[in-house]
Design an enzyme around this catalytic site. Structure first.
Site, mmCIF file in Angstrom:
data_model
loop_
_atom_site.group_PDB
_atom_site.id
_atom_site.type_symbol
_atom_site.label_atom_id
_atom_site.label_comp_id
_atom_site.label_asym_id
_atom_site.label_seq_id
_atom_site.Cartn_x
_atom_site.Cartn_y
_atom_site.Cartn_z
ATOM 1 N N LYS A 1 2.942 9.937 8.496
ATOM 2 C CA LYS A 1 2.221 9.469 9.684
ATOM 3 C C LYS A 1 2.829 9.993 10.995
ATOM 4 O O LYS A 1 2.696 11.163 11.292
ATOM 5 C CB LYS A 1 2.143 7.941 9.664
ATOM 6 C CG LYS A 1 1.167 7.437 8.576
ATOM 7 C CD LYS A 1 0.824 5.988 8.804
ATOM 8 C CE LYS A 1 0.040 5.340 7.697
ATOM 9 N NZ LYS A 1 -1.386 5.645 7.716
ATOM 10 N N PHE B 1 0.875 -1.196 0.000
ATOM 11 C CA PHE B 1 0.000 0.000 0.000
ATOM 12 C C PHE B 1 0.899 1.230 0.000
ATOM 13 O O PHE B 1 1.802 1.340 0.821
ATOM 14 C CB PHE B 1 -0.919 0.041 1.225
ATOM 15 C CG PHE B 1 -1.867 1.223 1.181
ATOM 16 C CD1 PHE B 1 -3.139 1.088 0.649
ATOM 17 C CD2 PHE B 1 -1.467 2.478 1.644
ATOM 18 C CE1 PHE B 1 -4.013 2.185 0.573
ATOM 19 C CE2 PHE B 1 -2.328 3.579 1.572
ATOM 20 C CZ PHE B 1 -3.607 3.425 1.036
ATOM 21 N N ASP C 1 9.451 2.338 1.952
ATOM 22 C CA ASP C 1 8.271 3.073 2.387
ATOM 23 C C ASP C 1 8.112 2.810 3.883
ATOM 24 O O ASP C 1 7.595 1.775 4.295
ATOM 25 C CB ASP C 1 7.032 2.602 1.606
ATOM 26 C CG ASP C 1 5.763 3.348 2.043
ATOM 27 O OD1 ASP C 1 5.768 3.936 3.142
ATOM 28 O OD2 ASP C 1 4.768 3.309 1.295
HETATM 29 N N1 PLZ Z 1 2.562 4.112 2.541
HETATM 30 C C1 PLZ Z 1 2.993 2.149 3.907
HETATM 31 O O1 PLZ Z 1 0.553 2.782 5.175
HETATM 32 C C2 PLZ Z 1 -1.089 5.056 4.518
HETATM 33 C C3 PLZ Z 1 -4.070 4.453 4.646
HETATM 34 C C4 PLZ Z 1 -5.397 4.867 5.096
HETATM 35 P P1 PLZ Z 1 -1.079 8.935 3.306
HETATM 36 N N2 PLZ Z 1 -1.756 3.988 5.196
HETATM 37 C C5 PLZ Z 1 -3.056 4.277 5.725
HETATM 38 C C6 PLZ Z 1 -6.334 4.869 3.925
HETATM 39 O O2 PLZ Z 1 -7.259 4.042 3.925
HETATM 40 O O3 PLZ Z 1 -6.117 5.650 2.987
HETATM 41 C C7 PLZ Z 1 0.211 4.720 3.830
HETATM 42 C C8 PLZ Z 1 0.968 3.595 4.198
HETATM 43 C C9 PLZ Z 1 2.159 3.320 3.528
HETATM 44 C C10 PLZ Z 1 1.877 5.205 2.164
HETATM 45 C C11 PLZ Z 1 0.684 5.538 2.784
HETATM 46 C C12 PLZ Z 1 -0.062 6.759 2.330
HETATM 47 O O4 PLZ Z 1 -0.001 7.745 3.294
HETATM 48 O O5 PLZ Z 1 -0.520 9.899 4.302
HETATM 49 O O6 PLZ Z 1 -2.384 8.329 3.699
HETATM 50 O O7 PLZ Z 1 -1.107 9.507 1.929
#
Ligand code: PLZ
Length: 440
Positions: free
Chosen positions: A285, A158, A256
């Site tokens: 985050k 993700f 990431d």
């Molecule tokens: N990379 C590894 O976990 C965001 C998503 C919530 P943003 N994860 C939570 C949702 O349902 O949208 C995430 C991540 C990893 C990138 C991101 C993206 O980060 O700050 O949400 O853009």
């Protein structure tokens, strides 16, 4: 300390109404009229106060927080130093745009990122607004520095919801469904998933060599632990093997660390566990303790390759977010939160692993530090069981414990408690979870 700051919410679970209560239901009805259903919600209780281990809702219920806003409040919700820093900075100035007139906070955050991220080589950092924007920018920098187009991402990965980061994300529903066409030059390879026996290092490399071709790849983008994908911890040696395969071919290895970073796994960054040194690191985050900020950190020669004016944005590294970030880093250091994440992991993992011995539906309990997943399966021991996962989630929520789900198959309960949670709340939350699993 600043005046007018509300008292910290008492650190005890308390249920005054059913979950969600009447006030939350009222707000939910308004929400349904005002906000599209495409923006979904894990637990429809409306929060009025939170921290360090409790969320208080509009009905006066106090829930134990095992979610940290998806690993964003590692240092605590409204942590005292963070509140103070936000207050002070916002009274001084809220914005100039770093590209118009700079300020020291941005520089200090970048100095810390250069210092804290893995590797003692010379680094540079710049700041953006979110995880997705950090990933967008690592891709820009990697393409620029290598002159190659291809980006490799993994199954179960993700990386965000923008066009490019949604393309990089591995899961179709709900993230990509109906949102194509997607960005070009993104290739997918198998992620190491020991419980499912997929993505051994040799298989992953074979896909890269035979169906992508090393000379077209600018960067391999990987989560050191796949968070949304189900807290999947790759097999020992997979990350290091992948990183050396990249190094030998002039491919940038990009971590990431958006979800795994800032103490979550018991190190500043999850890559450190295996001594992996990425060429580029994306953060967000918990960096800002709840304020929007993301970081891009990388080898000086890679980052400096980009022409002046090629990187930036209006809000990137906003002064209030930078002040919050500096306070988050101070909080992690002064409260020993890296070590605390390990202690939390030692409290959670062995205890929950006992469940997999007694409850056949618990396929695997895995994780590192305060990042833990429980994968649920059917009687055959491997087919994902989404239904039981939903029942466990519901029972936890009813009992006043906020947990999250995750997983490509939606069959993982994910635990990401704030690192400042008390031992008592941690203990109580685990007991609720054990009961929910046994009952479901
Ligand atoms: N990379 C590894 O976990 C965001 C998503 C919530 P943003 N994860 C939570 C949702 O349902 O949208 C995430 C991540 C990893 C990138 C991101 C993206 O980060 O700050 O949400 O853009």
């Amino acid at each position: 300390m600043v005046s007018g700051v509300p008292e910290q919410v008492p650190q005890q679970r308390r249920l005054l109404t059913e979950i969600p209560g009447p006030r939350s239901r009222e707000l939910w009805a308004r929400r349904e009229r005002a906000i599209p259903k495409g923006v979904s919600t894990t637990l429809p209780v409306f929060v009025i106060r939170a921290g360090p281990g409790i969320l208080e809702d509009v009905d006066g219920n106090r829930l134990i927080d095992f979610g940290s806003g998806i690993s964003t409040t590692n240092a605590g919700n409204s942590a005292p130093l963070v509140v103070e820093a936000i207050w002070e900075q916002s009274a001084l100035f809220t914005h100039t745009c770093f590209q118009v007139t700079p300020y020291a906070g941005y520089v200090e955050v970048c100095e810390h990122l250069n210092e804290l991220t893995p590797g003692d080589h010379e680094k540079r950092s710049f700041l953006v607004n979110s995880g997705a924007e950090a990933i967008e920018n690592v891709v820009k920098v990697a393409r620029y520095a290598t002159g190659r187009p291809g980006i490799v991402a993994f199954d179960h990965g993700f990386h965000g919801r923008t066009l490019l980061t949604m393309t990089l994300t591995g899961k179709e529903m709900p993230y990509k469904h109906g949102f194509g066409p997607f960005a070009p030059e993104v290739h997918r390879a198998p992620y190491s998933y020991p419980f499912r026996g997929t993505g051994r290092l040799a298989d992953t490399i074979a896909v890269l060599e035979t169906s992508v071709g090393a000379e077209s790849i600018a960067a391999v983008l990987v989560e050191p632990i796949a968070g949304e994908g189900g807290v999947v911890v790759p097999e020992a040696g997979w990350l290091t093997g992948l990183a050396s395969w990249c190094r030998e071919r002039g491919i940038l290895f990009v971590a990431d660390e958006v979800q795994t970073g800032f103490g979550r796994t018991g190190d500043w960054f999850a890559c450190e566990h295996e001594g992996v040194v990425p060429d580029l690191v994306a953060t967000a985050k918990s960096l800002g303790g709840g304020l929007p900020i993301g970081g891009v950190t990388g080898r000086a020669e890679v980052m400096d390759s980009v022409h002046p004016g090629g990187l930036g944005g209006t809000f990137g590294g906003n002064p209030v977010s930078c002040a919050a970030t500096l306070a988050v880093i101070r909080t992690i250091e002064t409260e020993g939160l890296i070590e605390r994440a390990r202690v939390i992991g030692e409290a959670m993992l062995p205890r929950l692993r006992k469940l997999s011995a007694t409850v056949p539906a618990v396929g695997e309990v895995r994780g590192r530090g305060a990042m833990v997943g429980i994968e649920f399966v059917r009687d055959d021991g491997i087919t994902p069981d989404r239904e039981i996962t939903g029942r466990v989630l519901h029972r936890c929520h009813q009992a006043g414990l906020l947990v999250l789900t995750a997983g490509t198959y939606g069959n993982v309960i994910r635990l990401l408690p704030p690192l400042v949670i008390s031992d008592e709340l941690l203990e109580e939350g685990l007991a609720i979870l054990e009961q929910a699993v046994t009952a479901a």
